[in-house]
Design a protein around this motif. Structure first.
Motif, PDB file in Angstrom:
ATOM      1  N   LYS A 283       0.829  -1.207   0.000  1.00 61.08           N
ATOM      2  CA  LYS A 283       0.000   0.000   0.000  1.00 61.08           C
ATOM      3  C   LYS A 283       0.863   1.257   0.000  1.00 61.08           C
TER       4      LYS A 283
ATOM      5  N   GLY B 187      -5.197   3.000  -0.254  1.00 58.35           N
ATOM      6  CA  GLY B 187      -4.907   1.574  -0.386  1.00 58.35           C
ATOM      7  C   GLY B 187      -5.126   0.743   0.855  1.00 58.35           C
TER       8      GLY B 187
ATOM      9  N   TRP C 152      -7.717  -0.693   1.720  1.00 55.19           N
ATOM     10  CA  TRP C 152      -8.564  -1.853   1.438  1.00 55.19           C
ATOM     11  C   TRP C 152      -7.720  -3.114   1.306  1.00 55.19           C
ATOM     12  N   ILE C 153      -6.444  -2.959   0.954  1.00 55.40           N
ATOM     13  CA  ILE C 153      -5.555  -4.127   0.881  1.00 55.40           C
ATOM     14  C   ILE C 153      -5.479  -4.808   2.249  1.00 55.40           C
TER      15      ILE C 153
ATOM     16  N   ASP D 252      -7.415  -3.255  -4.842  1.00 59.33           N
ATOM     17  CA  ASP D 252      -6.940  -3.564  -3.493  1.00 59.33           C
ATOM     18  C   ASP D 252      -7.400  -4.943  -3.038  1.00 59.33           C
TER      19      ASP D 252
END
Length: 725
Positions: free
Chosen positions: A413, A421, A423-424, A520
């Motif tokens: 991320k 990012g 959501w990763i 993500d």
């Protein structure tokens, strides 16, 4: 005419566990959305919603006092976690260190029990939710703002949960007992298939199906035990609590009788092929299974159990037995006494079901204490966690993998976009499971659900641009997530993704999060899959010898407790119930191992055939032991046969010896004929004994004859087992 039907529909809906759960979520989300709309502060809806969802994910069943305590701990952990995230976000190195330490410590707390694991998982989820708030373009940058709103959302759901539990304290008990009797009913119906009157019956397939269903019964029994135990304190003696406790013990009794095996089924089918007795056994078992499920529905709807019994089916079966006894040239005469034991067991099961309307009649036969596996003190909790800090511990392996996965996710991320990012990390947290098979399944479910939710979100915010409708969709999607998250995870993921799109569209451009969310999700899923595959992978075949050893140890302890019961008389005391539960739990663990192994890559599931055969062996052995449990009664002191006790002790020692050799990867001694000779002596002695001694001798001989195939399977397993773990 329509009014009673409508009221009955409402009653059935109210009795569903998912309905009460989703109704609480609906009330919490609706109230939060209404307040934000009324205050014209729709930007607050995202952190409030995320806090409510995290609070609902942390919910565990308990009495209202226990839930108040758990909710308080949860809210404190949430506040600390969220504040630390806000505090460390500007400092990437410190932030990475915080992720590593907190993830490992919280995941290791799962060694204390499922309740602590649930709260720890939800705390990690809320930490990532805090990070998601940082992605809002218009989000305030005050240090306290996001943690406060997330904590308020979680506290609001916690308050609602405590109030609900105070008002409807026994609803979870009813729902748990109903689910338990449903599973027991399925077990009886599955067992009835083994009495198919045919010479070509696939007994092995039937035992595998039975073992898998047994695993579901064991899970249901443990869940109900914990639900009832949490409500016993200060309430023992109350009529309602005693009734639920008696129903729980009744389910245990039915399960023990249902899992009993009095002789190999294929020999029964061959000996009585020209009789209808096997068909009548099958019919009676199936009707008793349906009766258990009717009892489940009566408990669920709080209605009397209208049980007219299976008297006709039982009477027909007993007449068939009388005819076989009277027949001069019956080819199955040598098995008639074992068949009589089987029918006697089914008769007793029928009598147990007949008492379901007033289960408190059985209260005097039981020790009402329940095993409490929770930590007794802080020192006890610390010792449990400390003993799990070893590479051989599944909890440690999962903690290490999840820690590395989240750390790697944050690194990716940071390389892609330093401020976006997150959501990763969220995907990684949901996808990374304790074993490869579960992770693989969750990975594809997460990706499929995300795609489904993003498409639905794009379509709905396009078709309904009005914010009011989108808010209603967001609430409905949030509720749908909790309805489907346990058994239809693709739909659950789609629902929560839809909720996120609609909520973010109230604050920022909802279309703008679609591609980042998809990217993500793919990255987080990839990281989780790689970490679970390469970092201390829990390939089931490598641990199979230990799981099989656990089934043998459990059977040995069960046999010792059974023989104690034959010395002192039938008593469902705590020691006996724990031994029986542990034996069934070990059998269920072996069944779960097989299921997980079948989800692994081909080269890692070479032991699937061996696991299958060991599962059949384990459940066969457990069936013979359960038959001893179903018929246990004190042997008269004047007629006690010490040879039977000595034989049982030899069998238990042999089982423990094989288990120890398996666990330590020492060569298992093959059968040398002594155990077969012991089985023959037991059969010979049983032939001329009274009914009690004959049954005990027969069952012990059947158990003894399992030792040779157990040794052969153990030796075969060791050929493919690597060195000592």
């Amino acid at each position: 005419m329509s009014s009673p039907s409508f009221s009955q529909s409402l009653q059935r809906l109210w009795a569903l566990k998912k309905f009460s759960y989703s109704l609480r979520v609906f009330l919490a989300l609706s109230a939060a959305m209404a307040v934000c709309s009324f205050l014209d502060s729709i930007t607050l809806v995202i952190p409030l919603f995320l806090g409510i969802i995290a609070g609902a994910l942390a919910e565990t069943d308990d009495s209202w006092r226990g839930r108040l305590k758990a909710s308080t701990i949860t809210v404190v952990l949430f506040a600390v976690s969220s504040f630390i995230v806000e505090l460390l976000t500007p400092y990437p190195l410190l932030f990475t260190g915080g992720i590593v330490v907190s993830t490992f410590m919280l995941t290791m707390s799962g060694a204390l029990g499922e309740r602590y694991a649930t709260i720890a998982q939800a705390t990690l989820i809320l930490g990532v939710y805090t990070m998601l708030g940082l992605e809002q373009v218009n989000a305030p940058h005050d240090l306290w703002h996001e943690p406060l709103l997330l904590t308020i959302g979680a506290a609001w759901y916690g308050l609602l949960s405590v109030m609900w539990q105070a008002l409807f304290s026994y609803q979870p008990v009813q729902q748990g007992l109903a689910a338990l009797f449903d599973q027991v009913g399925d077990y009886l119906k599955t067992k009835s298939a083994l009495f198919e009157p045919t010479r070509r019956l696939d007994v092995e397939a039937g035992r595998v199906a039975l073992a898998r269903q047994n695993g579901k019964v064991v899970i249901a029994l443990n869940q109900v035990k914990e639900i009832i135990r949490s409500r016993l304190q200060g309430n023992l003696g109350q009529q309602q609590v005693n009734r639920y406790l008696s129903l729980f013990f009744m389910a245990q009794d039915i399960h023990e009788r249902a899992s009993s095996s009095h002789y190999p089924y294929e020999e029964f089918a061959e000996a009585f092929y020209h009789s209808d007795v096997m068909f009548r056994c099958q019919r009676l078992l199936r009707q008793q299974g349906l009766a258990c499920q009717a009892l489940a529905q009566a408990i669920r709807l709080r209605q009397p159990f209208d049980y007219d019994g299976s008297r006709l089916a039982l009477a027909d079966l007993q007449e068939s037995l009388v005819y076989l006894h009277a027949e001069d040239n019956s080819g199955g005469r040598t098995l008639l006494r074992s068949l009589s034991d089987l029918i006697g067991n089914l008769t007793s099961l029928e009598q147990v079901l007949a008492k379901a309307n007033n289960p408190v009649e059985l209260a005097g036969e039981h020790d009402n204490s329940l095993f409490d596996g929770s930590p007794r003190s802080l020192r006890d909790a610390w010792d449990r966690v400390r003993h799990q800090v070893t590479p051989s511990s599944p909890v440690f392996r999962h903690a290490l993998r999840l820690t590395l996965a989240l750390g790697a996710g944050y690194g990716v991320k940071y390389l892609i976009h330093p401020t976006l990012g997150y959501w990763i990390l969220l995907t990684t947290l949901f996808v990374c499971q304790p074993n490869y098979a579960s992770t693989r399944q969750r990975l594809w479910q997460r990706i499929s659900g995300t795609v489904l939710g993003l498409i639905a979100g794009w379509a709905l915010i396009t078709l309904f641009p009005g914010p009011e409708i989108q808010r209603l969709i967001a609430v409905a999607a949030g509720v749908a997530f909790f309805i489907y998250r346990t058994n239809r995870y693709v739909l659950a993921t789609g629902a929560i993704t839809l909720m996120v799109v609609c909520c973010f569209n109230q604050v920022v451009d909802g279309y703008g999060i679609i591609w980042p969310r998809l990217t993500d999700t793919l990255l987080g899923s990839l990281i989780s899959g790689l970490v679970v595959f390469f970092v201390l992978p829990d390939w089931q075949g490598r641990q199979l010898h230990k799981v099989v050893a656990g089934t043998l140890n459990g059977s040995s302890r069960y046999l010792r407790e059974l023989m104690r019961q034959y010395d002192t008389g039938k008593s469902d005391d705590l020691a006996y119930r724990v031994a029986r539960r542990n034996a069934h739990a070990a059998d269920a663990a072996l069944s779960a191992t097989l299921s997980n192994m079948l989800g692994e890559p081909g080269r890692f599931r070479k032991e699937a055939e061996s696991c299958l055969r060991n599962l059949v062996m384990s459940h066969t052995l457990l069936g013979y032991l359960s038959a001893l449990g179903a018929h246990r009664a004190a042997l008269p002191a004047s007629f006690r046969d010490d040879r039977l006790s000595a034989a049982a002790d030899r069998i238990a020692v042999a089982l423990d010896g094989i288990a120890d050799d398996l666990a330590a990867c020492r060569p298992v001694a093959l059968a040398n004929g002594e155990e077969d000779q012991l089985a023959q002596e037991l059969e010979t002695a049983a032939g001329d004994a009274d009914d009690q001694h004959r049954l005990l001798g027969t069952q012990l001989s059947l158990i003894c004859r399992q030792l040779a195939p157990i040794r052969a399977l153990a030796a075969q397993l060791q050929q493919n087992t690597p060195g000592k773990k």
